[in-house]
Scaffold this active site. Structure first.
Site, PDB file in Angstrom:
ATOM      1  N   GLU A 149       7.874  -3.195 -12.445  1.00 35.72           N
ATOM      2  CA  GLU A 149       8.062  -3.558 -11.039  1.00 35.72           C
ATOM      3  C   GLU A 149       7.438  -4.921 -10.793  1.00 35.72           C
ATOM      4  O   GLU A 149       6.245  -5.113 -11.041  1.00 35.72           O
ATOM      5  CB  GLU A 149       7.370  -2.537 -10.133  1.00 35.72           C
ATOM      6  CG  GLU A 149       8.013  -1.172 -10.160  1.00 35.72           C
ATOM      7  CD  GLU A 149       7.214  -0.159  -9.330  1.00 35.72           C
ATOM      8  OE1 GLU A 149       7.743   0.950  -9.134  1.00 35.72           O
ATOM      9  OE2 GLU A 149       6.087  -0.468  -8.889  1.00 35.72           O
ATOM     10  N   ARG A 170       2.437  -9.228  -8.112  1.00 34.82           N
ATOM     11  CA  ARG A 170       1.780  -8.572  -9.233  1.00 34.82           C
ATOM     12  C   ARG A 170       2.833  -7.767  -9.964  1.00 34.82           C
ATOM     13  O   ARG A 170       3.920  -7.501  -9.449  1.00 34.82           O
ATOM     14  CB  ARG A 170       0.634  -7.680  -8.781  1.00 34.82           C
ATOM     15  CG  ARG A 170       1.053  -6.452  -8.012  1.00 34.82           C
ATOM     16  CD  ARG A 170      -0.144  -5.623  -7.581  1.00 34.82           C
ATOM     17  NE  ARG A 170      -0.738  -4.884  -8.673  1.00 34.82           N
ATOM     18  CZ  ARG A 170      -0.467  -3.603  -8.962  1.00 34.82           C
ATOM     19  NH1 ARG A 170       0.396  -2.931  -8.224  1.00 34.82           N
ATOM     20  NH2 ARG A 170      -1.050  -2.993  -9.966  1.00 34.82           N
ATOM     21  N   TYR A 176       0.003  10.764 -14.773  1.00 28.88           N
ATOM     22  CA  TYR A 176       0.509  10.208 -13.515  1.00 28.88           C
ATOM     23  C   TYR A 176       1.863   9.530 -13.716  1.00 28.88           C
ATOM     24  O   TYR A 176       2.758   9.637 -12.887  1.00 28.88           O
ATOM     25  CB  TYR A 176      -0.506   9.206 -12.954  1.00 28.88           C
ATOM     26  CG  TYR A 176      -0.016   8.441 -11.757  1.00 28.88           C
ATOM     27  CD1 TYR A 176       0.271   9.099 -10.561  1.00 28.88           C
ATOM     28  CD2 TYR A 176       0.142   7.061 -11.806  1.00 28.88           C
ATOM     29  CE1 TYR A 176       0.725   8.400  -9.461  1.00 28.88           C
ATOM     30  CE2 TYR A 176       0.590   6.353 -10.701  1.00 28.88           C
ATOM     31  CZ  TYR A 176       0.875   7.028  -9.532  1.00 28.88           C
ATOM     32  OH  TYR A 176       1.322   6.331  -8.443  1.00 28.88           O
TER      33      TYR A 176
END
Lengths: 201, 325, 346
Positions: free
Chosen positions: C265, C223, C316
């Site tokens: 990522e 993912r 965040y």
């Protein structure tokens, strides 16, 4: 009981006697003694006869629950002067303990965390350990920068006891370290700090 | 998340390289990859699903892998012939010959060795010895202390008893029912050091006895491990409607819902085919009778909810079941 | 692709840049003009030639310099690489996975020869020639996981499976988006994802955990995740936050193009055969806003995505200080034209 939405904080479900245990090994700090009294007082007599209680008054000083614990007539009651000495004693018992020994921990969160570390280091799964939070809501925190621990933190942010950086107490808990995470709160603009509030009395 | 990620295991075509009768009712099969080379590395406690064509029917049975990961030229399984079964073990015993081709799935491990353990007690009953053979190999290779307690019916039934005794000596303890020998479980549970883990595999009644004795000896649940594969129980035939695939299939007397669905060309996900892993959990749209939950995966409240079914082992008492498939 | 390894830095003078070919292969994570937190797991099967998905383990032009940066991080802070004792079997599994994959897909750079447990590993870009015994830790200069991950781009975590949960019990983490391995090691799946906002409530982690528990051998999945970084700094660790946090104050409308980076990522998950553990790889790709706007589709989509983020995510991901400035800068490249579905350039 502590209530929070913090996913990484352990749930302290309370001291519940394991009726099948061959031996009860109980590590208790301060007000945690009251949880032990609540568990053992109504239990059958042989429960206390199979119990080793390691007790330090620590956070509840000057109140001393040693007398009340003694009245349970446990197999063994060992009053210890500090958390540190209690943890050493706990390790000593675990070295030779057998399967069938049930571990119980009661007291402040910082104490539970440290005693749990000793249990984990002796190949005990944390699910097997029964815990109850009593006493102060203060947090034990680890500075993510210098890795030093600061005990009994009651404020929303606090200077690290070791490196002095201003640490925000994050809602993130490590069982392995027995501590919440402290992260520099004014890294973007050093010195730009919100007022500290007492939030863990 | 798409469902195709979860569908059945990758299958490896294998050739039967050897068949050995190891006891009265147990045969060992050695499977080499048809394509040559090595089989995938596996861990102790893993199983594979063996697929076979029995007449027009395709049967898939899970079997624990034996042996050691140091020999990957082939996989070995041991099969107990159970005459009342739905044919898989009888087929392997009576019809499969050296040189035949079958397929096996890539290994799946639902019974792994707890790597944090300090000592291991392995308890096997009958054919439940097979995963323990791989565990003993792995624990030896990892230099971790273990003892093996193996109970079987009579002298003719003790598959691998002699081999194990020869290989591990005093670590192996044998108990033969016909000589009234019993595993001294209470004594065994009493003096084990902290960090000991117990593994049991065997008949259902034995597993229950061992786990219950463990709890009563004050062992935490976390240190008690078991594996049981259920063969799908037989029952009256009924029909199953696959709502999304728009198909209706009939589940025969000796067939599982999963097998009947697969025969119709639909491939629901599965891993263990024995009611243990939860992979084939399926939503029930409706049922004109009652669900018969035979798995040991669903929680009691999920069973009572009547909205989910493990199609590898469970059935219905009734005539028609509609599934969200 | 003919790889030419660049000499560049991810700290101090920040000389990191993507070549034009590497800009084109950047794994742009936004498939539409808005972002939602989803499980978004797909099979980790081979993708198009020259894409970052072409091979299971991607080696690119930044390989040598990234490995040098990792060595610098570990020199300062060995706690970035840790393994609990019961993970040693999984460490060897990882050695096998990475050596086999790298040597198979990049034979001109890596060679693995195996004779039983006698292994011979050659890494030409880093000048390593190592004979060792597989399974014998004393035959390698570092513990197995550290040895091989000092030679492979991306962070790696080894995850134990037991008691119906996944446990992060080992890892090497030097290119992280602000999380601490030293703090999180030993945590279970829900615990280490504890600080992530919104997703718990959406049930994302419950579904992901159930899925990963059944992850099968030979069927890896992947993912994409993303955040943003100021400067092409690989090591944005909480450990050093007091040193790099002030970077966020250095952004001005004039330097956004070179300072602000999208950080993606590529997360891969493999079941490991001997240990039954799972390896979780987190490979970081960086692209500056200047590089990003050279692809017109990305230039249009990026400001639209940033405009519509939920406030919890802005906080965040640490974007608060420079998000609006970045949107303003990027909007010059957005002519309002519709964008095609998917993340790839048109």
């Amino acid at each position: 009981m502590l209530v929070s939405g913090i996913k990484s904080r352990p749930v302290y479900t309370g001291l519940i006697l394991d009726p099948h245990a061959e031996h009860h090994l109980i590590a208790v700090e301060g007000e945690g003694a009251l949880a032990v009294l609540d568990m053992l007082s109504p239990a059958p007599r042989d429960a206390a006869e199979k119990a080793t209680i390691l007790y330090t008054k620590a956070g509840s000083a000057p109140v001393d629950h040693e007398g009340a614990l003694a009245k349970l007539h446990p197999y063994r009651l060992q009053p210890l002067p500090t958390i540190q000495t209690l943890l050493i004693r706990l390790q000593g018992f675990l070295t030779t303990a057998k399967m069938g020994t049930r571990i119980y921990i009661a007291g402040t969160e910082g104490f539970i965390g440290q005693a749990m570390q000793v249990a984990l280091n002796n190949a005990i799964d944390f699910h097997s350990v029964r815990t109850e939070h009593r006493g102060s809501l203060a947090r034990r925190i680890q500075c993510v920068h210098c890795k030093g621990f600061t005990e009994n933190v009651t404020m929303s942010h606090v200077p690290c006891a070791h490196c002095g950086l201003n640490l925000l107490v994050r809602d993130h808990y490590s069982r392995r370290l027995g501590a919440f995470q402290g992260v520099c709160i004014d890294a973007e603009v050093p010195g730009e700090l919100p007022p500290a509030e007492e939030i863990f009395p | 998340m798409s469902m195709n990620l979860m569908s059945g295991s990758t299958e490896i075509p294998v050739r039967v390289a050897d068949i050995v009768q190891v006891s009265e009712r147990v045969k060992r099969f050695r499977f080499e990859p048809v394509a040559g080379g090595s089989m995938p590395v596996f861990s102790a406690g893993a199983h594979v699903v063996v697929s076979m064509n029995i007449g027009s029917r395709r049967a898939r049975n899970p079997y624990s892998l034996m042996g050691s990961v140091t020999d990957l030229s082939a996989y070995e399984i041991s099969v107990l012939k159970t005459v009342d079964s739905r044919g898989g073990s009888v087929f392997l015993h009576d019809s499969v010959k050296i040189g035949d081709q079958l397929t096996v799935s890539t290994p799946v491990n639902l019974f792994p060795v707890e790597q944090r353990g300090r000592k291991f007690i392995l308890i096997a009953g009958g054919i439940g010895i097979t995963p323990m053979i791989a565990m003993a190999e792995q624990l030896t290779a990892q230099k971790l202390p273990f003892e093996l307690h193996y109970a079987y019916r009579n002298d003719q039934a003790g598959a691998y008893a002699d081999t194990l005794k020869a290989r591990y000596g005093h670590l192996v303890h044998l108990y033969i029912d016909s000589r009234d020998e019993r595993i001294p479980l209470d004594a065994l549970l009493k003096n084990q050091p902290l960090g000991t883990h117990l593994y049991v595999c065997g008949p259902g009644g034995m597993i229950n006895w061992v786990l219950e004795s463990g709890r009563k000896a004050g062992w935490p649940e976390e240190n008690l491990h078991s594996e049981r594969f259920l063969a799908p129980p037989s029952g009256k035939p009924f029909s199953v409607v696959l709502e999304r695939s728009k198909k209706t299939v009939t589940v025969g007397e000796h067939e599982s819902i999963l097998e009947a669905i697969e025969a119709s060309g639909v491939e629901p996900p599965y891993l263990c085919r024995g009611g243990a892993c939860g992979q084939c959990l399926t939503c029930v749209v409706s049922c004109d009778g009652t669900l018969e939950h035979n798995d040991h995966y669903l929680a009691p409240e999920e069973r009572d909810g009547n909205q989910k079914i493990m199609i590898c082992v469970s059935r219905i008492k009734g005539s028609n079941l509609v599934l969200d498939l | 692709m003919n790889l030419v390894f660049k000499k560049e830095t991810f700290r101090d003078d920040f000389t990191f840049k993507n070549s034009p070919e590497h800009v084109r292969r950047f794994p742009f994570p936004f498939h539409e003009d808005k972002y939602m937190y989803t499980v978004n797991i797909e099979p980790h099967t081979p993708g198009p030639v020259n894409s970052v998905f072409e091979f299971p383990i991607d080696v690119d032009e930044h390989y040598v310099s990234e490995m040098e940066d990792r060595a610098l991080v570990l020199k300062d802070d060995p706690l970035r690489c840790q393994a609990l004792p019961h993970m040693q079997l999984a460490e060897w599994d990882l050695v096998e996975l990475l050596m086999v994959s790298m040597s198979e897909h990049y034979p001109e750079h890596f060679t693995l020869t195996r004779d039983g447990d006698k292994w011979h590993w050659i890494n030409r870009p880093l000048g390593i020639d190592q004979q060792f015994t597989f399974g014998d830790t004393a035959t390698l200069p570092y513990p197995p996981m550290e040895y091989i991950t000092r030679q492979c781009q991306g962070d790696f975590c080894l995850i134990d499976q037991r008691d119906g949960n996944l446990w992060m019990d080992a890892g090497i983490v030097t290119t992280q988006a602000d999380w601490s391995l030293d703090f999180d090691i030993g945590m279970n799946f829900m615990e280490w994802h504890g600080p992530v906002p919104l997703a718990h409530e959406a049930g994302v982690f419950d579904r992901a955990l159930k899925f990963l528990m059944n992850l099968q051998l030979g069927k890896p999945v992947r993912r994409l995740n993303w955040t943003m970084s100021i400067n092409p700094r690989l090591d944005t660790s909480p450990e050093n936050f007091h040193k790099w946090g002030s970077d966020r104050m250095t952004v001005t409308p004039e330097n956004i193009g070179e300072k602000v980076h999208l950080r993606v990522e590529l997360q891969g998950l493999w079941r490991l055969p001997r240990s039954n553990a799972i390896v979780f790889s987190i490979r970081c790709y960086l692209i500056s806003m200047n590089e990003l706007v050279s692809v017109p589709k990305w230039a249009r989509r990026m400001p639209r995505v940033l405009k519509n983020l939920p406030p919890e995510l802005i906080d965040y991901k640490g974007l608060s200080r420079y998000r609006q400035m970045t949107i303003d800068w990027l909007s010059r490249f957005d002519d309002g034209a519709p964008t095609s579905p998917g993340g790839q350039p048109d």
